[in-house]
Design an enzyme around this catalytic site. Structure first.
Site, mmCIF file in Angstrom:
data_model
loop_
_atom_site.group_PDB
_atom_site.id
_atom_site.type_symbol
_atom_site.label_atom_id
_atom_site.label_comp_id
_atom_site.label_asym_id
_atom_site.label_seq_id
_atom_site.Cartn_x
_atom_site.Cartn_y
_atom_site.Cartn_z
ATOM 1 N N HIS A 157 6.493 -11.845 28.901
ATOM 2 C CA HIS A 157 4.812 -11.934 28.858
ATOM 3 C C HIS A 157 4.532 -13.347 28.249
ATOM 4 O O HIS A 157 3.277 -13.501 28.214
ATOM 5 C CB HIS A 157 4.452 -10.727 27.864
ATOM 6 C CG HIS A 157 4.576 -9.403 28.374
ATOM 7 N ND1 HIS A 157 3.945 -9.051 29.620
ATOM 8 C CD2 HIS A 157 5.341 -8.337 27.886
ATOM 9 C CE1 HIS A 157 4.141 -7.816 29.853
ATOM 10 N NE2 HIS A 157 5.198 -7.321 28.900
ATOM 11 N N ASP A 213 11.325 -4.801 34.687
ATOM 12 C CA ASP A 213 10.532 -4.200 33.321
ATOM 13 C C ASP A 213 9.259 -3.358 33.971
ATOM 14 O O ASP A 213 8.705 -3.643 34.965
ATOM 15 C CB ASP A 213 10.261 -5.429 32.448
ATOM 16 C CG ASP A 213 9.629 -4.889 31.214
ATOM 17 O OD1 ASP A 213 10.293 -4.673 30.324
ATOM 18 O OD2 ASP A 213 8.463 -4.404 30.997
ATOM 19 N N HIS A 266 6.557 -3.186 32.707
ATOM 20 C CA HIS A 266 5.289 -4.162 32.756
ATOM 21 C C HIS A 266 5.263 -5.293 33.636
ATOM 22 O O HIS A 266 6.512 -5.899 33.635
ATOM 23 C CB HIS A 266 5.027 -4.373 31.203
ATOM 24 C CG HIS A 266 4.925 -3.535 30.207
ATOM 25 N ND1 HIS A 266 6.061 -3.069 29.419
ATOM 26 C CD2 HIS A 266 4.005 -2.652 29.813
ATOM 27 C CE1 HIS A 266 5.433 -1.872 28.707
ATOM 28 N NE2 HIS A 266 4.369 -1.739 28.907
HETATM 29 C C1 SP5 Z 1 8.389 -6.851 26.782
HETATM 30 C C2 SP5 Z 1 7.505 -5.595 26.877
HETATM 31 O O1 SP5 Z 1 8.163 -4.437 27.452
HETATM 32 N N1 SP5 Z 1 6.246 -5.793 26.183
HETATM 33 C C3 SP5 Z 1 5.362 -4.626 26.615
HETATM 34 C C4 SP5 Z 1 4.236 -4.836 25.470
HETATM 35 C C5 SP5 Z 1 3.409 -3.571 25.698
HETATM 36 N N2 SP5 Z 1 2.262 -3.671 24.607
HETATM 37 C C6 SP5 Z 1 1.193 -3.092 24.783
HETATM 38 C C7 SP5 Z 1 1.512 -1.816 24.822
HETATM 39 C C8 SP5 Z 1 0.362 -0.842 25.070
HETATM 40 C C9 SP5 Z 1 0.539 0.824 24.822
HETATM 41 N N3 SP5 Z 1 -0.268 1.412 25.188
HETATM 42 C C10 SP5 Z 1 0.017 2.818 26.115
HETATM 43 C C11 SP5 Z 1 -0.070 4.042 25.386
HETATM 44 C C12 SP5 Z 1 0.342 5.054 25.990
HETATM 45 N N4 SP5 Z 1 1.131 5.886 24.999
HETATM 46 ZN ZN ZN Z 2 7.865 -3.718 29.360
#
Ligand code: SP5
Ligand code: ZN
Length: 344
Positions: free
Chosen positions: A159, A195, A197
């Site tokens: 990211h 990944d 994301h």
């Molecule tokens: C490297 C990596 O996997 N980074 C991911 C960062 C995600 N951060 C924000 C996550 C938001 C999560 N909210 C979702 C809730 C569902 N239970």
């Molecule tokens: Zn991730």
């Protein structure tokens, strides 16, 4: 396969992040790396070595100088301002606010270089991020004599953009390694990001590059982090037009109803690109029990990922990214690496 691991990661312990409107302990914890280390050792996959120190030169090939200076100094600035706990931005420049100024104070600087509120900085953050980048570089150089290597990076990196952090990422380990492989003469380099994301940072860094392919399978940003990048119509620009491939998939996607086909599509695009080396941004937050994610891969699918990647026949660098089901990340990462090793 050798694994490269820096113990400096333990200095990065984030504290709290927002999840569904509540402050909760960070999902990205030091135990994650230790569990993978143990699983790797127990599986007998190969030796575990510490990184060499390549200095900051390879970091500068990917990130802006002012950004690196910020990361190196922000914790001492935070403390000098009378703060403790963990450093988070207070305001981030959205539309109508200036992104071309670097404010002098710590809060302005944090907002200038950050895109989310879920990535706390503490005393050991810079050293941990530095160690992870050095692990990726060291593992990249192993490809001079070996078919594959594993960089057990923590914190993750995909990211982090040229001059922005967020999504638990500070230095883009996969991008730093890919650029290093280019410099070492491996030919064109492909990055496969599995990944959960979208790797917005990696895409940003190589957006206009025709010599580096970025292919990613991820949760649709219409519903999932990082929300503002990773849509299917993003294909790169300039010399990089056509060297970005985004395959967003809906929440709830499993291997048989989309993920497996998406992987094959990404692998076909990599093969058509004709790279001399492959970097895999290896997140295992696609597992169906992951606490912040929504895909439905199960244990048996991770070896299949490794197996399919191995069939490309390329020198392959695995760089660890996400995966937050702490007890299972070890088994799932080892599953991919083992599938790669036995699949070729
Ligand atoms: C490297 C990596 O996997 N980074 C991911 C960062 C995600 N951060 C924000 C996550 C938001 C999560 N909210 C979702 C809730 C569902 N239970
Ligand atoms: Zn991730």
């Amino acid at each position: 396969m050798k694994a490269v691991y820096s113990p400096l990661h333990i200095g990065h312990v984030g504290g709290m992040e927002l999840n569904r409107g509540a402050l909760v302990p960070c999902f990205e914890t030091p135990e994650r790396a230790d569990i993978i280390l143990n699983a790797y050792r127990e599986a007998g996959l190969g030796p575990i070595v510490e990184p060499e120190d390549y200095g900051e030169g390879p970091l500068r090939a990917v990130h802006e100088e002012a950004y690196l200076t910020f990361l190196k100094t922000i914790w001492e600035r935070w403390v000098a301002a009378g703060r403790s706990g963990f450093a988070l931005p207070f305001a981030i420049p959205g539309r109508s606010l200036r992104t071309d100024v670097l404010p002098e104070g710590v809060d302005g600087a944090l907002g200038h270089f950050c895109f989310d509120v879920g990535t706390p900085i503490v005393e050991g953050t810079w050293q941990a991020a530095y160690g992870a980048a050095q692990a990726a570089l060291t593992a990249a150089d192993l490809l001079a004599g070996e078919r594959a290597a594993f960089a057990l990076c923590r914190p993750p990196g995909h990211h982090a953009g040229r001059s922005v952090y967020g999504g638990y990422s500070f230095l883009n380990n996969a991008a730093i390694a890919a650029e290093h492989l280019r410099a070492r003469g491996h030919g064109r380099v492909a990055i496969l990001d599995v990944d959960y994301h979208h790797g917005n940072g990696t895409q940003d860094i190589f957006w206009e590059r025709g010599d580096v392919l970025y292919a990613s399978i991820h949760a649709d940003p219409a519903t999932d982090f990082p929300y503002f990048l990773g849509y299917a119509d993003e294909e790169g620009a300039g010399a990089g037009r056509g060297t970005t491939l985004n395959i967003p998939l809906p929440h709830g996607t499993g291997w048989d109803d989309g993920w497996g086909d998406a992987l094959q599509r990404a692998l076909d695009s990599i093969q058509a690109f004709g790279p001399g080396a492959l970097v895999v941004s290896l997140g295992v937050d696609t597992w169906d029990g992951d606490p912040i994610s929504g895909f439905k891969l199960t244990d048996k699918h991770f070896p299949l990922i490794g197996h399919a990647i191995a069939k490309l026949g390329l020198p392959t660098l695995f760089v660890f990214e996400g995966g937050y089901a702490v007890a299972e990340v070890g088994r799932n990462v080892v599953g991919v690496l083992d599938g790669f090793t036995t699949g070729r």
